[in-house]
Design an enzyme around this catalytic site. Structure first.
Site, PDB file in Angstrom:
ATOM      1  N   ILE A 170       3.878   1.562   3.765  1.00  0.00           N
ATOM      2  CA  ILE A 170       4.933   1.652   2.742  1.00  0.00           C
ATOM      3  C   ILE A 170       6.273   1.958   3.401  1.00  0.00           C
ATOM      4  N   ASP A 202       5.455  13.775  16.465  1.00  0.00           N
ATOM      5  CA  ASP A 202       4.589  14.301  15.417  1.00  0.00           C
ATOM      6  C   ASP A 202       5.400  15.319  14.616  1.00  0.00           C
ATOM      7  N   LYS A 206      -4.029   9.743   4.831  1.00  0.00           N
ATOM      8  CA  LYS A 206      -4.174   9.264   3.443  1.00  0.00           C
ATOM      9  C   LYS A 206      -5.563   8.767   3.038  1.00  0.00           C
ATOM     10  N   SER A 242       1.216  10.796  -5.313  1.00  0.00           N
ATOM     11  CA  SER A 242       0.220   9.808  -5.701  1.00  0.00           C
ATOM     12  C   SER A 242      -0.262  10.082  -7.119  1.00  0.00           C
ATOM     13  N   THR A 254      -3.041  10.201  -7.864  1.00  0.00           N
ATOM     14  CA  THR A 254      -4.254  11.010  -7.714  1.00  0.00           C
ATOM     15  C   THR A 254      -4.049  12.444  -8.220  1.00  0.00           C
ATOM     16  N   TYR A 283      -7.310  15.397   0.129  1.00  0.00           N
ATOM     17  CA  TYR A 283      -6.103  14.557   0.220  1.00  0.00           C
ATOM     18  C   TYR A 283      -5.251  14.743  -1.039  1.00  0.00           C
ATOM     19  N   LYS A 301      -1.330  16.484  -1.824  1.00  0.00           N
ATOM     20  CA  LYS A 301      -0.212  15.880  -2.577  1.00  0.00           C
ATOM     21  C   LYS A 301       0.254  16.850  -3.674  1.00  0.00           C
ATOM     22  N   PHE A 306       1.178   4.458  -7.844  1.00  0.00           N
ATOM     23  CA  PHE A 306      -0.129   4.017  -8.338  1.00  0.00           C
ATOM     24  C   PHE A 306      -0.801   3.231  -7.194  1.00  0.00           C
ATOM     25  N   ASN A 359     -11.256   0.853   2.891  1.00  0.00           N
ATOM     26  CA  ASN A 359     -11.777   1.593   1.740  1.00  0.00           C
ATOM     27  C   ASN A 359     -11.248   1.029   0.433  1.00  0.00           C
ATOM     28  N   LEU A 378      -9.572  -1.667  -2.368  1.00  0.00           N
ATOM     29  CA  LEU A 378      -9.997  -2.975  -2.865  1.00  0.00           C
ATOM     30  C   LEU A 378      -9.279  -4.151  -2.198  1.00  0.00           C
ATOM     31  N   GLY A 385     -16.610   9.843  -7.539  1.00  0.00           N
ATOM     32  CA  GLY A 385     -15.212  10.290  -7.622  1.00  0.00           C
ATOM     33  C   GLY A 385     -14.291   9.300  -8.312  1.00  0.00           C
TER      34      GLY A 385
HETATM   35  P1  NAD Z   1       0.297   4.719   6.504  1.00  0.00           P
HETATM   36  O1  NAD Z   1      -0.839   5.428   7.147  1.00  0.00           O
HETATM   37  O2  NAD Z   1       0.421   3.254   6.724  1.00  0.00           O
HETATM   38  O3  NAD Z   1       1.680   5.416   6.920  1.00  0.00           O
HETATM   39  C1  NAD Z   1       1.781   6.780   7.217  1.00  0.00           C
HETATM   40  C2  NAD Z   1       2.461   6.896   8.582  1.00  0.00           C
HETATM   41  O4  NAD Z   1       2.591   8.279   8.911  1.00  0.00           O
HETATM   42  C3  NAD Z   1       1.657   6.245   9.718  1.00  0.00           C
HETATM   43  O5  NAD Z   1       2.490   5.339  10.416  1.00  0.00           O
HETATM   44  C4  NAD Z   1       1.211   7.419  10.591  1.00  0.00           C
HETATM   45  O6  NAD Z   1       1.159   7.054  11.949  1.00  0.00           O
HETATM   46  C5  NAD Z   1       2.283   8.442  10.286  1.00  0.00           C
HETATM   47  N1  NAD Z   1       1.883   9.842  10.477  1.00  0.00           N
HETATM   48  C6  NAD Z   1       0.770  10.471  10.010  1.00  0.00           C
HETATM   49  N2  NAD Z   1       0.778  11.767  10.357  1.00  0.00           N
HETATM   50  C7  NAD Z   1       1.926  11.971  11.056  1.00  0.00           C
HETATM   51  C8  NAD Z   1       2.508  13.114  11.685  1.00  0.00           C
HETATM   52  N3  NAD Z   1       1.908  14.295  11.689  1.00  0.00           N
HETATM   53  N4  NAD Z   1       3.704  12.959  12.326  1.00  0.00           N
HETATM   54  C9  NAD Z   1       4.328  11.766  12.351  1.00  0.00           C
HETATM   55  N5  NAD Z   1       3.816  10.647  11.776  1.00  0.00           N
HETATM   56  C10 NAD Z   1       2.636  10.755  11.127  1.00  0.00           C
HETATM   57  O7  NAD Z   1       0.218   5.040   4.939  1.00  0.00           O
HETATM   58  P2  NAD Z   1       1.039   4.419   3.715  1.00  0.00           P
HETATM   59  O8  NAD Z   1       0.085   3.664   2.864  1.00  0.00           O
HETATM   60  O9  NAD Z   1       2.264   3.762   4.184  1.00  0.00           O
HETATM   61  O10 NAD Z   1       1.386   5.763   2.937  1.00  0.00           O
HETATM   62  C11 NAD Z   1       2.629   6.431   3.078  1.00  0.00           C
HETATM   63  C12 NAD Z   1       2.616   7.683   2.239  1.00  0.00           C
HETATM   64  O11 NAD Z   1       2.362   7.333   0.881  1.00  0.00           O
HETATM   65  C13 NAD Z   1       1.533   8.680   2.638  1.00  0.00           C
HETATM   66  O12 NAD Z   1       2.041   9.992   2.491  1.00  0.00           O
HETATM   67  C14 NAD Z   1       0.454   8.426   1.608  1.00  0.00           C
HETATM   68  O13 NAD Z   1      -0.354   9.549   1.405  1.00  0.00           O
HETATM   69  C15 NAD Z   1       1.278   8.083   0.377  1.00  0.00           C
HETATM   70  N6  NAD Z   1       0.538   7.286  -0.613  1.00  0.00           N
HETATM   71  C16 NAD Z   1      -0.071   6.120  -0.230  1.00  0.00           C
HETATM   72  C17 NAD Z   1      -0.787   5.387  -1.175  1.00  0.00           C
HETATM   73  C18 NAD Z   1      -1.490   4.114  -0.778  1.00  0.00           C
HETATM   74  O14 NAD Z   1      -2.368   3.684  -1.505  1.00  0.00           O
HETATM   75  N7  NAD Z   1      -1.132   3.466   0.321  1.00  0.00           N
HETATM   76  C19 NAD Z   1      -0.892   5.838  -2.509  1.00  0.00           C
HETATM   77  C20 NAD Z   1      -0.235   7.015  -2.863  1.00  0.00           C
HETATM   78  C21 NAD Z   1       0.485   7.735  -1.900  1.00  0.00           C
HETATM   79  N1  UFG Z   2     -13.321  -0.985  -5.562  1.00  0.00           N
HETATM   80  C1  UFG Z   2     -14.435  -1.782  -5.476  1.00  0.00           C
HETATM   81  N2  UFG Z   2     -14.878  -2.147  -4.242  1.00  0.00           N
HETATM   82  C2  UFG Z   2     -14.269  -1.752  -3.090  1.00  0.00           C
HETATM   83  C3  UFG Z   2     -13.115  -0.933  -3.181  1.00  0.00           C
HETATM   84  C4  UFG Z   2     -12.679  -0.563  -4.437  1.00  0.00           C
HETATM   85  O1  UFG Z   2     -15.011  -2.149  -6.491  1.00  0.00           O
HETATM   86  O2  UFG Z   2     -14.746  -2.103  -1.991  1.00  0.00           O
HETATM   87  C5  UFG Z   2     -12.789  -0.605  -6.889  1.00  0.00           C
HETATM   88  C6  UFG Z   2     -12.767   0.886  -7.139  1.00  0.00           C
HETATM   89  O3  UFG Z   2     -13.989   1.327  -7.666  1.00  0.00           O
HETATM   90  C7  UFG Z   2     -11.600   1.013  -8.119  1.00  0.00           C
HETATM   91  C8  UFG Z   2     -10.650  -0.111  -7.702  1.00  0.00           C
HETATM   92  O4  UFG Z   2     -11.449  -1.024  -6.952  1.00  0.00           O
HETATM   93  O5  UFG Z   2     -12.027   0.755  -9.428  1.00  0.00           O
HETATM   94  C9  UFG Z   2      -9.505   0.366  -6.829  1.00  0.00           C
HETATM   95  O6  UFG Z   2     -10.002   1.110  -5.724  1.00  0.00           O
HETATM   96  P1  UFG Z   2      -9.103   1.501  -4.473  1.00  0.00           P
HETATM   97  O7  UFG Z   2      -9.983   2.193  -3.501  1.00  0.00           O
HETATM   98  O8  UFG Z   2      -8.345   0.308  -4.006  1.00  0.00           O
HETATM   99  O9  UFG Z   2      -8.018   2.487  -5.093  1.00  0.00           O
HETATM  100  P2  UFG Z   2      -8.199   3.869  -5.873  1.00  0.00           P
HETATM  101  O10 UFG Z   2      -7.567   3.702  -7.198  1.00  0.00           O
HETATM  102  O11 UFG Z   2      -9.576   4.359  -5.828  1.00  0.00           O
HETATM  103  O12 UFG Z   2      -7.370   4.850  -4.923  1.00  0.00           O
HETATM  104  C10 UFG Z   2      -5.986   4.623  -4.699  1.00  0.00           C
HETATM  105  C11 UFG Z   2      -5.560   5.164  -3.329  1.00  0.00           C
HETATM  106  C12 UFG Z   2      -5.673   6.663  -3.287  1.00  0.00           C
HETATM  107  C13 UFG Z   2      -4.944   7.278  -4.424  1.00  0.00           C
HETATM  108  C14 UFG Z   2      -5.419   6.671  -5.727  1.00  0.00           C
HETATM  109  C15 UFG Z   2      -4.635   7.188  -6.912  1.00  0.00           C
HETATM  110  O13 UFG Z   2      -6.383   4.634  -2.322  1.00  0.00           O
HETATM  111  O14 UFG Z   2      -5.067   7.127  -2.094  1.00  0.00           O
HETATM  112  O15 UFG Z   2      -5.255   5.240  -5.684  1.00  0.00           O
HETATM  113  O16 UFG Z   2      -3.291   6.900  -6.727  1.00  0.00           O
HETATM  114  F1  UFG Z   2      -5.186   8.606  -4.425  1.00  0.00           F
END
Ligand code: NAD
Ligand code: UFG
Length: 337
Positions: free
Chosen positions: A12, A58, A84, A124, A126, A149, A153, A178, A198, A200, A294
């Site tokens: 992101i 870091d 994450k 999130s 979540t 996790y 948040k 979302f 992990n 979808l 979960g």
């Molecule tokens: P990502 O893992 O691609 O990006 C996170 C970055 O942070 C990585 O490049 C990692 O190397 C870096 N990082 C981790 N720990 C660090 C540290 N201690 N010091 C410096 N760098 C560090 O993840 P993303 O999907 O881009 O997510 C970005 C943020 O959004 C995260 O905080 C995540 O929890 C949050 N978020 C993500 C999702 C999702 O589904 N992708 C949903 C809700 C919230």
């Molecule tokens: N799903 C499958 N098969 C898979 C993976 C997921 O059927 O192999 C289903 C899940 O059961 C769910 C939907 O697809 O119904 C979405 O699942 P994701 O794992 O893609 O996403 P989640 O909504 O479970 O979780 C995401 C982020 C979390 C965050 C959460 C709420 O991964 O970090 O949204 O914002 F916490």
């Protein structure tokens, strides 16, 4: 604005840096590359013509981070850095608290020390837990989190709220994402997790390029239109644009706001399979398996507050999300290497 972007080479973060640069903001990235590659910087340059200043640091290393604050004179911070993976956080809770809480505290303390008052934080959906019914509204507050996790948040949200109560100069926007999916239309940046995905959309992408054999659909007995889980998928470029709107909003306001970033529409797993099949022109093999522990049945946003406060509305639909996810995986089957 001159903005420190922690985690800016991540999924992101990199998309947000592209949108910030295109709006004329200056970005400095701090990332320890735990879950991303330095090559992302070349990709950002290919898209925008600008290679942002980068520190491989870091955020838990407070002295190193202090030097970066000292050298740069930031006006704002967008904080993405963190771990994450929901499942991993259950197995390694202390690592998650250490990284996502200690690292964040260092950052907030340095913001205070260097009088950097504008913050956007990645939260999130979540944090709503399984306590409320969709559409989820910010005013519901925080529900019961179901894994470490999610708790990190919720704790970060509380820390920022308390910080804002004590320091009236703070202007923070907490964005509750979302389900971010898709990739930049160039196919140069996007998400390809290490190992077996992990989530979808990356899982389907791996099936489509033949790395995995079939998708497991986790349950078809939920109380939803077709029995499979319903989520609010948002294109990562739309999400990136929400950060530009949020940091610009923080520039003119004080206080702490919590804002959902979703489309307001829920799609089932079967809807996503159909949309992805259309995007890639082939059938996606799947089998129905047990529910994943979960998981909840339905989760989608009420996106009104983002529109009212930030003037932000998503522009891309599920077809765009699948098309761009497919384009990215075809160009980068092993991720950004
Ligand atoms: P990502 O893992 O691609 O990006 C996170 C970055 O942070 C990585 O490049 C990692 O190397 C870096 N990082 C981790 N720990 C660090 C540290 N201690 N010091 C410096 N760098 C560090 O993840 P993303 O999907 O881009 O997510 C970005 C943020 O959004 C995260 O905080 C995540 O929890 C949050 N978020 C993500 C999702 C999702 O589904 N992708 C949903 C809700 C919230
Ligand atoms: N799903 C499958 N098969 C898979 C993976 C997921 O059927 O192999 C289903 C899940 O059961 C769910 C939907 O697809 O119904 C979405 O699942 P994701 O794992 O893609 O996403 P989640 O909504 O479970 O979780 C995401 C982020 C979390 C965050 C959460 C709420 O991964 O970090 O949204 O914002 F916490």
């Amino acid at each position: 604005m001159k903005i420190l972007v922690t985690g800016g080479t991540g999924y992101i973060g990199s998309h947000t840096v592209v949108e910030l640069l295109s709006k004329g903001h200056e970005c400095v990235i701090v990332d320890n590359l735990y879950n991303s590659s330095e090559k992302v910087l070349d990709r950002i340059k290919e898209i925008t013509g600008i290679r942002p200043l980068f520190y491989r640091t870091d955020i838990r290393d407070k002295e190193a981070l202090r030097e970066i604050f000292k050298e740069n004179g930031f006006e704002a911070v967008i904080h993405f850095a963190g771990l994450k993976a929901v499942g991993e956080s259950v197995v390694k809770p202390l690592e998650y608290y250490e990284n996502n809480i200690s690292g964040s505290l260092n950052l907030y303390e340095l913001m205070k020390e260097y009088k950097v008052n504008k913050l956007v934080f990645s939260s999130s959906a979540t944090v709503y837990g399984d306590s409320f019914k969709s559409p989820l509204k910010e005013e519901y507050g925080r529900g019961r989190t179901t894994n470490p996790y999610g708790t990190t948040k919720a704790m970060n949200e509380m820390i920022i709220e308390d910080y804002g109560k004590a320091d009236k100069d703070l202007s923070a926007v907490i964005l509750r994402y979302f389900n971010p999916v898709g990739a930049h239309k160039s196919g140069l940046i996007g998400e390809r997790p290490n190992g077996i995905p992990n989530n979808l959309m990356p899982y389907i992408s791996d099936v489509v390029v033949g790395k995995l054999d079939h998708l497991n659909v986790f349950g078809n007995d939920y109380d939803t239109k077709d029995g499979t889980g319903v989520r609010d998928y948002i294109h990562v470029v739309d999400l990136a644009k929400a950060h530009v709107a949020a940091i610009e909003y923080a520039d003119g306001h004080k206080g702490v706001e919590i804002i959902n970033v979703g489309t307001g529409t829920g799609y089932s797993v079967l809807d996503i399979i159909k949309a992805y099949e259309k995007a890639c022109g082939r059938e996606i093999p799947y089998v129905i398996t047990d529910r994943r522990p979960g998981d909840i049945a339905t989760c989608f946003a009420d996106p009104k507050k983002a529109e009212e406060l930030l003037g932000f509305k998503t522009e891309m639909d599920i077809e765009d999300m699948c098309r761009d996810a497919y384009n990215f995986i075809c160009k980068n089957p092993n991720g950004i290497e």
